[in-house]
Write a protein that holds these residues in place. Sequence first.
Motif, PDB file in Angstrom:
ATOM      1  N   VAL A 101     -80.040 -50.653 -35.018  1.00  0.00           N
ATOM      2  CA  VAL A 101     -80.291 -51.519 -36.162  1.00  0.00           C
ATOM      3  C   VAL A 101     -80.532 -52.983 -35.787  1.00  0.00           C
ATOM      4  O   VAL A 101     -81.367 -53.649 -36.420  1.00  0.00           O
ATOM      5  CB  VAL A 101     -79.131 -51.408 -37.174  1.00  0.00           C
ATOM      6  N   PRO A 102     -79.852 -53.567 -34.781  1.00  0.00           N
ATOM      7  CA  PRO A 102     -80.037 -54.989 -34.483  1.00  0.00           C
ATOM      8  C   PRO A 102     -81.481 -55.464 -34.325  1.00  0.00           C
ATOM      9  O   PRO A 102     -81.786 -56.593 -34.765  1.00  0.00           O
ATOM     10  CB  PRO A 102     -79.239 -55.182 -33.189  1.00  0.00           C
ATOM     11  N   PRO A 103     -82.396 -54.691 -33.724  1.00  0.00           N
ATOM     12  CA  PRO A 103     -83.781 -55.174 -33.689  1.00  0.00           C
ATOM     13  C   PRO A 103     -84.371 -55.424 -35.073  1.00  0.00           C
ATOM     14  O   PRO A 103     -85.186 -56.347 -35.245  1.00  0.00           O
ATOM     15  CB  PRO A 103     -84.527 -54.043 -32.969  1.00  0.00           C
ATOM     16  N   GLN A 104     -83.974 -54.638 -36.061  1.00  0.00           N
ATOM     17  CA  GLN A 104     -84.453 -54.875 -37.425  1.00  0.00           C
ATOM     18  C   GLN A 104     -83.938 -56.210 -37.955  1.00  0.00           C
ATOM     19  O   GLN A 104     -84.682 -56.966 -38.584  1.00  0.00           O
ATOM     20  CB  GLN A 104     -83.990 -53.739 -38.343  1.00  0.00           C
ATOM     21  N   THR A 105     -82.668 -56.475 -37.678  1.00  0.00           N
ATOM     22  CA  THR A 105     -82.079 -57.747 -38.103  1.00  0.00           C
ATOM     23  C   THR A 105     -82.786 -58.921 -37.435  1.00  0.00           C
ATOM     24  O   THR A 105     -83.061 -59.950 -38.067  1.00  0.00           O
ATOM     25  CB  THR A 105     -80.577 -57.774 -37.755  1.00  0.00           C
ATOM     26  N   TYR A 106     -83.085 -58.750 -36.154  1.00  0.00           N
ATOM     27  CA  TYR A 106     -83.747 -59.817 -35.404  1.00  0.00           C
ATOM     28  C   TYR A 106     -85.118 -60.145 -35.989  1.00  0.00           C
ATOM     29  O   TYR A 106     -85.439 -61.311 -36.249  1.00  0.00           O
ATOM     30  CB  TYR A 106     -83.880 -59.416 -33.941  1.00  0.00           C
ATOM     31  N   TYR A 107     -85.942 -59.116 -36.221  1.00  0.00           N
ATOM     32  CA  TYR A 107     -87.295 -59.366 -36.716  1.00  0.00           C
ATOM     33  C   TYR A 107     -87.302 -59.816 -38.173  1.00  0.00           C
ATOM     34  O   TYR A 107     -88.215 -60.531 -38.597  1.00  0.00           O
ATOM     35  CB  TYR A 107     -88.162 -58.120 -36.542  1.00  0.00           C
ATOM     36  N   GLU A 108     -86.284 -59.444 -38.928  1.00  0.00           N
ATOM     37  CA  GLU A 108     -86.194 -59.902 -40.311  1.00  0.00           C
ATOM     38  C   GLU A 108     -85.891 -61.398 -40.376  1.00  0.00           C
ATOM     39  O   GLU A 108     -86.407 -62.114 -41.242  1.00  0.00           O
ATOM     40  CB  GLU A 108     -85.110 -59.119 -41.053  1.00  0.00           C
TER      41      GLU A 108
END
Length: 368
Positions: A101-108
């Motif tokens: 999940v962290p990559p989604q948080t990063y790009y958001e």
Amino acid sequence: MKEKKRRYDLDWFRVIAILAVYLHHIGMPFNGDTFHIMNEDSSKLLDDIMVFFEQFRLPLLFLISGTGTIYAFSKRTWRQFLKERSIRLIIPLIFGVLFIVPPQTYYEHIASYGSYLDVYKSGAFETNHLWFIENLFVYSVVLIPLILFLKSPKSDSVMRFLDSISAKKYGILLWVLPLVIITMLLKQIYPSDSKAITNLSSTFYYGYFLVAGMLFASSNTSWTHLKAYRKFNAIAFILSTVIFYGYYLLPNAYITPYLSINARWNVWYLVCGFLSWTLITTVLGYGQIWFYKKSRFLQKCNEAIYPFYILHQTIIVILGYYIIQLELPIVAKIAILLITSFPVVILIYRLLIYPFKIPRLLFGMKRN
């Protein structure tokens, strides 16, 4: 509880439902709703199509999970069942929260972070699209007493009553009434659309489908009735679709003088509930005719679909972040996102997960 015979139609529908979730997330950056990444322009037509499929892709998945819960329990004690659920749900959930999940948080929030490591420094950990796994585990634990009840002779009278209702042509449609009533009542207290387990309107809504799947799996005749009345249920589904879009597209100005905002929402919950239920009962009937055979392809798909689910949204967000910046029409961007994300997920699965023991464990797969 006797060991249940494997249902290949349900395996097919599990694969189809998760692929429907994947396609839904492909469209999310372009429908004008809220997502981790959003295209500058949006498509109202796409949103109008997606709102229809939103009504049954997850309910179908939860209902299938309910039947799977009963099948899994039929081969285990409750302690063995709890251990199996923990291994196949909690381990992938923890791994997913920490690394998927962290990559989604990063790009958001990319403009707010100096580097990817800032996601971990901020402690911004979320279940995100893995809420389904979290909720399924909670349901599995909380509903163990119900499963034990269904396993015992004490449930015979209850199951005979439900079977007697389902034996009537219109009987299976009556199952939707408790769903609608529960939703209307809980939405007064929990109006949010959040999928968090603490949002009881959502939790009870999806939980109802899961329990319905458990009852279907425990019944002696429900599957027979679903198959026998499939044409009747299909007609009900078509009528539900017409009513759904009729109400969805009806301008507010036409009904505002006659119905309060609360009444209009209650009508919406009623319309959505009937659409979800009639579609699911229809496909469960026809599935027994269309998808009853075992196949090697299905076996491979069924094995891959859980890791596919865990991975897919992160890949969509990463690739989609760059694709939405292209000077192209929405249709072209969707096509590019589709033809790039799908093979990337499959390659990660085949090269990095499928062959190895530890990755298989982390993604909820059984041993080779």
